[in-house]
Design a protein around this motif. Structure first.
Motif, PDB file in Angstrom:
ATOM      1  N   SER A  42     -83.316  23.777  19.858  1.00 31.15           N
ATOM      2  CA  SER A  42     -82.230  24.299  18.930  1.00 31.15           C
ATOM      3  C   SER A  42     -82.666  24.282  17.528  1.00 31.15           C
ATOM      4  O   SER A  42     -83.597  23.462  17.187  1.00 31.15           O
ATOM      5  CB  SER A  42     -80.923  23.542  18.923  1.00 31.15           C
ATOM      6  N   SER A 113     -86.549  38.968  19.224  1.00 27.78           N
ATOM      7  CA  SER A 113     -86.811  37.627  19.571  1.00 27.78           C
ATOM      8  C   SER A 113     -87.703  37.401  20.558  1.00 27.78           C
ATOM      9  O   SER A 113     -88.654  36.256  20.385  1.00 27.78           O
ATOM     10  CB  SER A 113     -85.328  36.922  20.014  1.00 27.78           C
ATOM     11  N   PHE A 140     -84.303  32.619  16.764  1.00 29.23           N
ATOM     12  CA  PHE A 140     -82.904  32.172  17.215  1.00 29.23           C
ATOM     13  C   PHE A 140     -81.809  33.048  16.501  1.00 29.23           C
ATOM     14  O   PHE A 140     -80.897  33.493  17.295  1.00 29.23           O
ATOM     15  CB  PHE A 140     -82.775  30.670  16.626  1.00 29.23           C
ATOM     16  N   GLY A 144     -79.968  34.979  19.205  1.00 31.49           N
ATOM     17  CA  GLY A 144     -78.558  34.399  19.138  1.00 31.49           C
ATOM     18  C   GLY A 144     -77.620  35.388  18.949  1.00 31.49           C
ATOM     19  O   GLY A 144     -77.207  36.279  19.524  1.00 31.49           O
TER      20      GLY A 144
END
Length: 231
Positions: A42, A113, A140, A144
Motif C-alpha cells: 500500500s 497503472s 496506486f 485505484g
C-alpha cells in the motif's frame, strides 16, 4: 434511430467481462505467487517496506504491470460495445455516452497503472528509493481512484437506462447504482486513507456486476417494446 428489431453485432459482453476479470485477478494471483505470498504494498505503508518490495520482487511487479495492461483492453472494448448496444436498443439519453466515456477512462487509467508497474520493475529505477516511492504513489492513484471512479460511471451509465428502459431486472439495476455510488465515494480515499477500503469493495463487486449484465442485457427487443429514453 436504428430499428431495435435487428440484433446488434459485436463481441459478447459476458465474454469481454470474463476476460477482463480473469486477467485482472490473474495479475493479483501471479504476482503474489512470485513474491512468495507478499502482496503489492500500500502507498500508506512504511517507505522502507515499499522500496524493499520493489527491490526484491521485480518479477512480481512486472507480472502486475503485464496483466493490468492486458486487462485494460477488453474493458475498453466492453465500454464501446455496451454503449452501442444501448443505443441500438433505443436509449438516446446521456447514459450510453457516460458508460462509454467512463469505461474508456477506467481502461486508460488501468493501462497507465500497468505501464507504471512495468517501469517500476526496471533495475535502474529500483535503485532510486525516492523515484520508486513517487512512481508507486502515481501507480496506486491511477489503478485505484483513477480506475475505480470512472468504472463507477460505466456501471451507472448502463444501470440507469437499463432500469428506465426495462432492459435489465430492477434488482440488477439497483445493485449497479449502489456499486457506482461506492465507486464515486472512493474518491475520498485521496483525502482519508482509511477510506481506501472502498476501492476493492467497488472494484470486485463491479467485476461481478459487469459479468452479470453481459449475460442479461439483450441484443434486441421487439419493435412493439422499443423504448426511447430521453434526457
Amino acid at each position: 434511430m436504428i430499428s431495435p428489431r435487428r440484433a446488434v453485432g459485436g463481441p459478447p459482453l459476458w465474454l469481454l467481462a470474463i476476460v477482463f476479470t480473469a486477467l485482472f485477478v490473474a495479475g493479483l494471483a501471479v504476482s503474489t505467487a512470485i513474491a512468495g505470498g507478499h502482496t503489492y504494498p500500500s502507498p500508506f505503508s512504511d517507505a522502507s517496506l515499499i522500496h524493499g518490495y520493489f527491490e526484491q520482487y521485480r518479477g512480481a511487479v512486472l507480472a502486475t504491470g503485464f496483466f493490468q495492461f492486458g486487462a485494460a483492453i477488453p474493458l475498453a472494448i466492453y465500454a464501446a460495445t455496451v454503449s452501442v448496444r444501448l443505443r441500438h436498443l433505443g436509449v438516446q439519453a446521456p447514459g450510453a455516452t457516460i458508460a462509454q466515456v467512463g469505461g474508456v477512462l477506467a481502461a486508460a487509467f488501468l493501462a497507465l497503472s500497468g505501464l507504471i508497474s512495468w517501469v517500476l520493475s526496471r533495475p535502474e529505477v529500483v535503485a532510486d528509493p525516492g523515484l520508486v516511492r513517487g512512481l508507486h504513489d502515481l501507480g496506486f492513484a491511477a489503478g485505484g481512484v483513477g480506475h475505480v471512479v470512472p468504472l463507477g460511471l460505466l456501471i451507472a451509465g448502463v444501470a440507469v437506462p437499463g432500469w428506465l428502459a426495462r432492459l435489465l431486472p430492477r434488482w440488477l439495476a439497483f445493485v449497479g447504482l449502489a456499486i457506482a455510488a461506492v465507486a464515486e465515494l472512493s474518491t475520498l480515499a485521496l483525502l482519508v486513507p482509511q477510506l481506501s477500503v472502498l476501492l476493492p469493495t467497488a472494484r470486485f463487486t463491479a467485476l461481478a456486476w459487469l459479468i452479470t449484465v453481459g449475460f442479461r442485457l439483450p441484443r434486441t427487443r421487439p419493435r412493439s417494446e422499443a423504448v426511447l429514453v430521453a434526457d
